[in-house]
Design an enzyme around this catalytic site. Structure first.
Site, PDB file in Angstrom:
ATOM      1  N   GLU B  48      -3.990  -5.509   1.808  1.00 53.42           N
ATOM      2  CA  GLU B  48      -3.641  -6.930   1.675  1.00 53.42           C
ATOM      3  C   GLU B  48      -3.015  -7.002   0.633  1.00 53.42           C
ATOM      4  O   GLU B  48      -1.978  -8.055   0.083  1.00 53.42           O
ATOM      5  CB  GLU B  48      -4.418  -7.767   1.481  1.00 53.42           C
ATOM      6  CG  GLU B  48      -5.616  -7.262   0.647  1.00 53.42           C
ATOM      7  CD  GLU B  48      -6.924  -6.657   0.975  1.00 53.42           C
ATOM      8  OE1 GLU B  48      -6.624  -5.468   1.390  1.00 53.42           O
ATOM      9  OE2 GLU B  48      -8.256  -7.069   0.619  1.00 53.42           O
ATOM     10  N   ASN B  49      -2.970  -6.126  -0.276  1.00 51.57           N
ATOM     11  CA  ASN B  49      -1.525  -5.751  -0.862  1.00 51.57           C
ATOM     12  C   ASN B  49      -0.005  -5.674  -0.636  1.00 51.57           C
ATOM     13  O   ASN B  49       0.823  -5.332  -1.582  1.00 51.57           O
ATOM     14  CB  ASN B  49      -2.550  -4.426  -2.344  1.00 51.57           C
ATOM     15  CG  ASN B  49      -1.771  -3.307  -1.494  1.00 51.57           C
ATOM     16  OD1 ASN B  49      -2.946  -3.154  -0.654  1.00 51.57           O
ATOM     17  ND2 ASN B  49      -1.432  -1.658  -2.778  1.00 51.57           N
TER      18      ASN B  49
END
Lengths: 220, 218, 218, 220
Positions: B48-49
């Site tokens: 998700e980064n």
């Protein structure tokens, strides 16, 4: 949802569109419009009663203008019907329904659909005809309109380049609504100018990651 | 929890994944999954980064300070990987474009409610992407031991820890069994290893239905 | 409206722009501005279909089918130009990142309300980016002739045409004068060419204040 | 708002930050964090009572962790304070206020601030501690939270590469929150690894167009 099996034919692609579907079509005017897919829809599909989400309804006899002439459009959701006088005439004759949306709200509502956002507050349109029937919220003294996402069953988008996984890269101003629409439909079909080997697109420069793309079709 | 137990849970969870799926793996047990996938199963890992196409941990000399996963550990990127900003990454998650999230939990209720980010009264200062993932992913697989280190069941009638999301779990894999949420009811569908229904019952602090249709794991 | 009149309006509007500003130009009179900017004034032109750094119209052999402006006319892109999608483009507009929008109008009220997209009872099927631009740009400059082709004043007590936005205009440039909106009041600040206050009054269907602080245009 | 006069020194850049300001700081952990600017803020600025908007409050004694040790942070808005135990301790001791936001909502709220969106509906967090005090809207039977934009006075972002106009390009996962924060502040200061000639960045690959960037600073 990568495209494991290579590109499919336009005729097969448009068979995924059924009568009554909402279909998003990329492009600003004809620039960035998936013309091969539109032609296939016109020539090789019987789907009708379509709701078309596109910034314009093509031009007279070009792009979506062909579909309009076939009488297969039930409703248009657009920011600018005016670029096709035949679309204006069809609305005025009651042959198609028209939902006019400010262009920024149109773009944002499509993004919202793809991004799991169920509504957003924009100052644009507040106090005008285009806010009629919409919820108004005053934020810091400024009237805002609560706008809802615009979803589709199928999105037809156009990109200059894809890799084998379905990652997409758009060229110049042909990008426009295409990356947004790719996120907002149950099924996304990308018409592309070329398919390069996986790994050839610079990972920082991919505009539409492949998880948004279900099928690839080569432009004719 | 021994490494063997962790590995067995991860291995069973890995078998829930189908080729071509886009998968987000939480820290802990889920992170063991890449090493346990069968040769034929290619999934695309999302972190998700801002990366789709996470590859293995870097070897010596491959370390790139600009390339980490959501656990802030160094990773590599596979051919065909794409980078994007955090708003786009969570748009993918919240918008339902991640097929599967596999994550740990402190508690899962029989309604599929998940508590996995905080213990009551303390440690409510880090949520990260947990809430987005359990709400947004199309299928949520919880991997956890059946009981806590103090012997309390993690499957509960109702979560007493701060909620991550309501009715979010689809599958719960422990070292003893697989539960599935069906029509908002918890169903025991598979016994793992040598576990018996009685053992599962003893380790589970809540009622569940039984429908052992899945084959017993090898 | 003769080309001379259009050009004089555009030339005066051009003098409102400051070096380095990001400017979005509507179709018609505003589109004459790039040819009228003094050599020292470099502005960055934004077009809402997804380009910052619009250059001149392409010469023969420079035509690129993928490169148009919001009027769907071919353009070029200058070094340092950037392309983006429509959501990002309108995020720039709505988010206040466009310094100036210059656009035509059918009517402007003494409160700065703008009507520029539709005539009542017909032609309400094309709005494009008009509403976003007048709401979002930091300064909105309206360029228009003082009166319509049928001789009616375009500056009105209240718009009778469908509104684009309330209290949105900052400056109104006609062939006769410059008006500024100050504290929601319309103020005549400059006479253009040989125009007199009486001429402006005769052409303006609404009351206005007078504060001729600006120097008379050359 | 191009950066006409070339890069400025970090000391000058942080002088734009005043006591009581809300300051956004890019980075996921320390990756993509503007460490030169943070160091300048720590060493060459007296601004205090700061509200920091950043996914983490650095690590102990590193990045924003230095500013924390100086007692100059009044409030943090983050998704994960936990990566700095000293930040957790400071919150628990009542030395700083903490606003915890789910990471996707955090990102979206920053984007919303930059995009002129006054609020948005997300299902994330509904029914949890983090929805307390927020307006709930049920959409199609699903509870949603109305979230508000997160604005800042100054944004400190980090990019691998800029051109002379201030267009930015981010490398790999160092992109994270930086492009969002660049849009959401009154003043955006970009710390960059290098500045190339205008025209050298591929126009399709610019992640942050220069209109969002007020000042450039070179990384040290």
């Amino acid at each position: 949802m990568a495209t494991a099996n290579g590109p499919i034919e336009p005729e097969e692609a448009v068979s995924l569109i059924r009568s009554g579907d909402t279909v998003m079509v990329g492009g600003f005017g004809l620039v960035g419009a998936p013309l091969t897919l539109i032609d296939a829809l016109v020539e090789h599909s019987d789907a009708d009663e379509l709701t078309i989400v596109s910034n314009n309804i093509g031009e007279p006899g070009r792009g979506l203008g062909k579909l309009l002439r076939q009488g297969r459009i039930k409703r248009g959701i657009s920011s600018f019907f005016t670029s096709n006088p035949e679309a204006v005439a069809a609305v005025n004759a009651g042959e198609i329904q028209a939902t006019l949306v400010p262009q920024g709200t149109f773009a944002e509502a499509i993004r919202a659909a793809g991004a799991g956002i169920a509504g957003f507050l924009t100052p644009v349109g507040a106090g005008t005809l285009l806010a009629e029937g919409k919820e108004e919220h005053v934020v810091d003294g400024v009237p805002h309109v609560l706008e809802r996402p615009i979803y589709a069953d199928v999105a037809l988008v156009n990109a200059a380049r894809a890799d084998e996984l379905g990652n997409l890269w758009y060229r110049r101003t042909a990008r426009n609504f295409n990356p947004l629409m790719a996120t907002a439909a149950r099924v996304t079909i990308a018409e592309v100018g070329e398919i390069v080997s996986t790994g050839e697109l610079e990972p920082e420069s991919i505009h539409t990651p492949h998880l948004y793309v279900d099928e690839l079709v080569l432009s004719r | 929890m021994t490494d063997d137990v962790k590995t067995s849970i991860a291995a069973r969870a890995a078998r829930e994944l189908r080729p071509g799926e886009v998968v987000n793996l939480g820290i802990g047990i889920p992170n063991l999954i890449p090493g346990l996938l069968g040769g034929g199963t290619t999934v695309f890992l999302h972190t998700e980064n801002g990366l789709l196409g996470v590859g293995p941990r870097p070897g010596e000399g491959e370390l790139d300070p600009d390339l980490i996963d959501a656990a802030k550990q160094p990773v590599t990127a596979l051919p065909g990987a794409a980078y994007f900003d955090s708003a786009q990454s969570f748009a993918m998650i919240r918008g339902g474009h991640i097929d599967v999230a596999v994550l740990g939990a402190l508690q899962v209720s029989i309604a599929g409610d998940i508590a996995n980010w905080a213990v009551p009264g303390k440690d409510v200062l880090g949520v990260g992407g947990a809430m987005d993932l359990v709400v947004g992913a199309r299928r949520v697989i919880v991997t956890m031991t059946a009981t806590s280190s103090t012997g309390e069941s993690k499957v509960v009638p109702e979560c007493t820890y701060p909620l991550t999301a309501l009715a979010a779990a689809d599958v719960v894999v422990t070292e003893l069994s697989v539960f599935r949420l069906r029509d908002r009811a918890l169903v025991l569908t598979e016994l793992l290893g040598d576990a018996t229904v009685d053992q599962v019952r003893a380790a589970t602090g809540a009622p569940f239905e039984i429908d052992l249709e899945d084959r017993r794991a090898a």
